[in-house]
Design a protein around this motif. Structure first.
Motif, PDB file in Angstrom:
ATOM      1  N   ASP A 137     -13.294  14.181 -17.330  1.00 57.24           N
ATOM      2  CA  ASP A 137     -13.297  14.665 -16.243  1.00 57.24           C
ATOM      3  C   ASP A 137     -13.370  13.741 -15.272  1.00 57.24           C
ATOM      4  N   PHE A 138     -13.935  12.764 -15.229  1.00 58.79           N
ATOM      5  CA  PHE A 138     -14.014  11.580 -14.241  1.00 58.79           C
ATOM      6  C   PHE A 138     -12.667  10.878 -14.160  1.00 58.79           C
ATOM      7  N   ALA A 139     -12.070  10.592 -15.257  1.00 59.05           N
ATOM      8  CA  ALA A 139     -10.794   9.957 -15.046  1.00 59.05           C
ATOM      9  C   ALA A 139      -9.724  10.790 -14.676  1.00 59.05           C
ATOM     10  N   LEU A 140      -9.587  11.972 -15.182  1.00 59.84           N
ATOM     11  CA  LEU A 140      -8.567  13.110 -14.788  1.00 59.84           C
ATOM     12  C   LEU A 140      -8.595  13.192 -13.373  1.00 59.84           C
ATOM     13  N   GLN A 141      -9.936  13.573 -12.920  1.00 62.74           N
ATOM     14  CA  GLN A 141      -9.947  13.694 -11.483  1.00 62.74           C
ATOM     15  C   GLN A 141      -9.350  12.520 -10.543  1.00 62.74           C
ATOM     16  N   ALA A 142      -9.856  11.025 -11.314  1.00 63.27           N
ATOM     17  CA  ALA A 142      -9.317   9.891 -10.397  1.00 63.27           C
ATOM     18  C   ALA A 142      -7.822   9.995 -10.429  1.00 63.27           C
ATOM     19  N   ALA A 143      -7.369  10.158 -11.514  1.00 60.76           N
ATOM     20  CA  ALA A 143      -5.832  10.298 -11.535  1.00 60.76           C
ATOM     21  C   ALA A 143      -5.107  11.217 -10.777  1.00 60.76           C
ATOM     22  N   VAL A 165       0.854  -1.087  -0.066  1.00 64.99           N
ATOM     23  CA  VAL A 165       0.187  -0.103  -0.096  1.00 64.99           C
ATOM     24  C   VAL A 165       0.826   1.258  -0.051  1.00 64.99           C
ATOM     25  N   SER A 166       2.138   1.039   0.201  1.00 63.52           N
ATOM     26  CA  SER A 166       3.103   2.512   0.196  1.00 63.52           C
ATOM     27  C   SER A 166       3.803   2.882  -1.155  1.00 63.52           C
ATOM     28  N   THR A 167       3.572   1.866  -2.093  1.00 57.29           N
ATOM     29  CA  THR A 167       3.868   2.223  -3.213  1.00 57.29           C
ATOM     30  C   THR A 167       3.136   3.215  -4.257  1.00 57.29           C
ATOM     31  N   PRO A 168       3.442   3.709  -5.303  1.00 58.22           N
ATOM     32  CA  PRO A 168       2.458   4.516  -6.087  1.00 58.22           C
ATOM     33  C   PRO A 168       1.288   3.799  -6.559  1.00 58.22           C
ATOM     34  N   TYR A 169       0.361   4.457  -6.733  1.00 58.35           N
ATOM     35  CA  TYR A 169      -0.769   4.062  -7.428  1.00 58.35           C
ATOM     36  C   TYR A 169      -0.789   3.347  -8.969  1.00 58.35           C
ATOM     37  N   ARG A 170      -1.355   2.316  -9.094  1.00 57.09           N
ATOM     38  CA  ARG A 170      -1.376   1.791 -10.690  1.00 57.09           C
ATOM     39  C   ARG A 170      -2.124   2.986 -11.344  1.00 57.09           C
ATOM     40  N   GLU A 171      -1.926   2.652 -12.763  1.00 55.71           N
ATOM     41  CA  GLU A 171      -2.564   3.773 -13.628  1.00 55.71           C
ATOM     42  C   GLU A 171      -4.012   3.829 -13.724  1.00 55.71           C
ATOM     43  N   VAL A 172      -4.685   4.975 -14.123  1.00 60.17           N
ATOM     44  CA  VAL A 172      -6.033   4.840 -14.414  1.00 60.17           C
ATOM     45  C   VAL A 172      -6.006   4.862 -15.851  1.00 60.17           C
ATOM     46  N   LEU A 173      -6.975   3.910 -16.494  1.00 62.26           N
ATOM     47  CA  LEU A 173      -7.118   3.626 -17.738  1.00 62.26           C
ATOM     48  C   LEU A 173      -8.412   4.264 -18.101  1.00 62.26           C
ATOM     49  N   LEU A 174      -8.341   4.827 -19.145  1.00 65.02           N
ATOM     50  CA  LEU A 174      -9.381   5.347 -20.016  1.00 65.02           C
ATOM     51  C   LEU A 174      -9.754   4.839 -21.325  1.00 65.02           C
ATOM     52  N   ALA A 175     -10.782   4.440 -21.799  1.00 67.25           N
ATOM     53  CA  ALA A 175     -11.082   3.850 -23.055  1.00 67.25           C
ATOM     54  C   ALA A 175     -12.163   4.996 -23.741  1.00 67.25           C
ATOM     55  N   LEU A 176     -11.299   5.404 -24.930  1.00 68.26           N
ATOM     56  CA  LEU A 176     -11.965   6.692 -25.435  1.00 68.26           C
ATOM     57  C   LEU A 176     -12.122   6.526 -26.864  1.00 68.26           C
ATOM     58  N   ASP A 177     -13.353   7.079 -27.375  1.00 73.51           N
ATOM     59  CA  ASP A 177     -13.619   6.882 -28.660  1.00 73.51           C
ATOM     60  C   ASP A 177     -13.929   8.582 -29.019  1.00 73.51           C
ATOM     61  N   PRO A 178     -13.190   9.191 -29.950  1.00 69.69           N
ATOM     62  CA  PRO A 178     -13.279  10.727 -30.251  1.00 69.69           C
ATOM     63  C   PRO A 178     -14.738  10.879 -30.900  1.00 69.69           C
ATOM     64  N   VAL A 182      -1.706  16.188 -13.999  1.00 68.09           N
ATOM     65  CA  VAL A 182      -1.774  14.601 -14.386  1.00 68.09           C
ATOM     66  C   VAL A 182      -0.832  14.187 -15.687  1.00 68.09           C
ATOM     67  N   ASP A 183      -0.216  13.332 -15.345  1.00 64.53           N
ATOM     68  CA  ASP A 183       0.643  12.783 -16.524  1.00 64.53           C
ATOM     69  C   ASP A 183      -0.268  12.147 -17.432  1.00 64.53           C
ATOM     70  N   VAL A 184      -0.511  12.519 -18.927  1.00 60.77           N
ATOM     71  CA  VAL A 184      -1.821  11.949 -19.587  1.00 60.77           C
ATOM     72  C   VAL A 184      -0.869  11.050 -20.925  1.00 60.77           C
ATOM     73  N   GLN A 185      -1.024   9.927 -20.839  1.00 63.52           N
ATOM     74  CA  GLN A 185      -0.241   9.060 -21.961  1.00 63.52           C
ATOM     75  C   GLN A 185      -1.188   8.605 -23.134  1.00 63.52           C
ATOM     76  N   THR A 218      -0.703   8.047 -13.283  1.00 62.27           N
ATOM     77  CA  THR A 218      -0.837   8.350 -14.736  1.00 62.27           C
ATOM     78  C   THR A 218      -2.269   7.965 -15.207  1.00 62.27           C
ATOM     79  N   LEU A 219      -2.618   8.947 -16.083  1.00 60.48           N
ATOM     80  CA  LEU A 219      -3.946   8.547 -17.018  1.00 60.48           C
ATOM     81  C   LEU A 219      -3.446   8.045 -18.347  1.00 60.48           C
ATOM     82  N   SER A 220      -3.781   6.827 -18.461  1.00 56.89           N
ATOM     83  CA  SER A 220      -3.491   6.190 -19.933  1.00 56.89           C
ATOM     84  C   SER A 220      -4.894   6.346 -20.614  1.00 56.89           C
ATOM     85  N   VAL A 221      -4.855   6.859 -21.717  1.00 54.86           N
ATOM     86  CA  VAL A 221      -5.870   6.944 -22.618  1.00 54.86           C
ATOM     87  C   VAL A 221      -5.722   5.946 -23.689  1.00 54.86           C
ATOM     88  N   ILE A 222      -6.501   5.128 -23.980  1.00 53.52           N
ATOM     89  CA  ILE A 222      -6.399   4.086 -25.043  1.00 53.52           C
ATOM     90  C   ILE A 222      -7.679   4.162 -26.212  1.00 53.52           C
TER      91      ILE A 222
END
Length: 298
Positions: free
Chosen positions: A179-185, A157-170, A237-240, A191-195
């Motif tokens: 907004d939800f995913a960036l707030q969570a990250a 529990v003391s290491t960094p959080y795993r990434e938040v993954l967002l599935a996106l269709d433009p 937020v680091d967004v990839q 990191t927020l990873s957008v796929i």
């Protein structure tokens, strides 16, 4: 007044895990936690009863709420927690609670056997109807699993959080999801990873990687135009961004294996029949191990 995070309890291991996840999320967001158990036919606390049988559903509901309330309060003493029994069918009760909440949290799959089918249908119907964010949590999801493993590969529990993954269709409305995913990250310092998974038009002779390049560039350009304003809104937020050639549902499911939270969208439909959910949401609910946040959008 800040809205609470609401958890629907059914007595299953999944719903207890959902309560603990929601407690941690409430602390991250600075919100209170509300535990509810809904069932049509529950007697009121002051309803007289000469026989023990009619009181059994009420006793079970009180036991579910009291046990979970005690566990959550002991694990998170700084958190404001309340609990309530609701004499109403679960799905409309949860939908009404969600309207007054920041998000609704449910167990992903319920009791074994017939209970699993029934409680699974409650979660499914709630996701299909509720317009507020709904997060689904599996029974084995713990606080340690939200973080990357330590140097020895052990949960920690003391290491960094795993990434938040967002599935996106433009091609669809994405503001609520971003907004939800960036707030969570941001809350997690993660990191927020957008796929985005895309498939080129079918051509005679099969796939052509060179011919698909313009389509990939167009997709990447559309994603950049969509996401760049949100980078400025959440500069910490680091967004990839990742574009993948393939079918969306299996691509997202595979990418979520190392995530701490998966965020997917559900289009709001006016039709009164059908599941109201696409393949990505359905497959995420069935196969993704981490919590899944389903965000309704136009």
């Amino acid at each position: 007044m800040p809205k609470p995070i609401v958890v629907g309890l059914d007595g299953s291991r999944e719903s207890v895990a959902a309560a603990h996840w929601a407690a941690r999320e409430a602390l991250l967001r600075g919100r209170s936690l509300r535990l509810v158990h809904a069932w049509e036919g529950l007697p009121s606390d002051d309803e007289p009863s000469a026989l023990p049988e009619p009181r059994m559903p009420g006793d079970r509901a009180r036991g579910i709420l009291r046990t979970t309330l005690d566990q959550v309060s002991e694990a998170h003493p700084r958190l404001r927690v309340s609990a309530e029994r609701i004499n109403r069918f679960p799905v409309p009760a949860l939908a009404a609670e969600a309207e007054k909440a920041e998000l609704l949290v449910l167990g992903n799959q319920g009791l074994g056997g017939l209970g699993a089918f029934f409680m699974g249908s409650v979660s499914w119907a709630s996701v299909a109807q509720v317009r507020q964010p709904v997060v689904l949590v599996r029974a084995d999801w713990t606080a340690a699993r939200e973080h990357v493993p330590d140097d020895r590969g052990r949960p920690c529990v003391s290491t960094p959080y795993r990434e938040v993954l967002l599935a996106l269709d433009p091609k669809h409305e994405c503001g609520e999801l971003l907004d939800f995913a960036l707030q969570a990250a941001e809350h997690r310092g993660a990191t927020l990873s957008v796929i985005h998974a895309w498939q080129p038009p079918h051509r005679l002779g099969g796939p052509n990687q060179e011919g698909d390049a313009p389509g990939r560039r167009d997709t990447e350009r559309a994603l950049a135009e969509l996401i760049d304003p949100w980078r400025k809104k959440y500069p910490s937020v680091d967004v990839q961004v990742h574009t993948c050639r393939g079918r969306p549902a299996p691509t997202v499911t595979h990418a979520a294996r190392g995530a701490g939270l998966l965020v997917v969208g559900r289009r709001i439909r006016l039709a009164t029949t059908g599941s109201h959910m696409g393949r990505v949401v359905r497959q995420a609910m069935h196969r993704v191990a981490c919590p899944v946040a389903v965000i309704a959008h136009d």
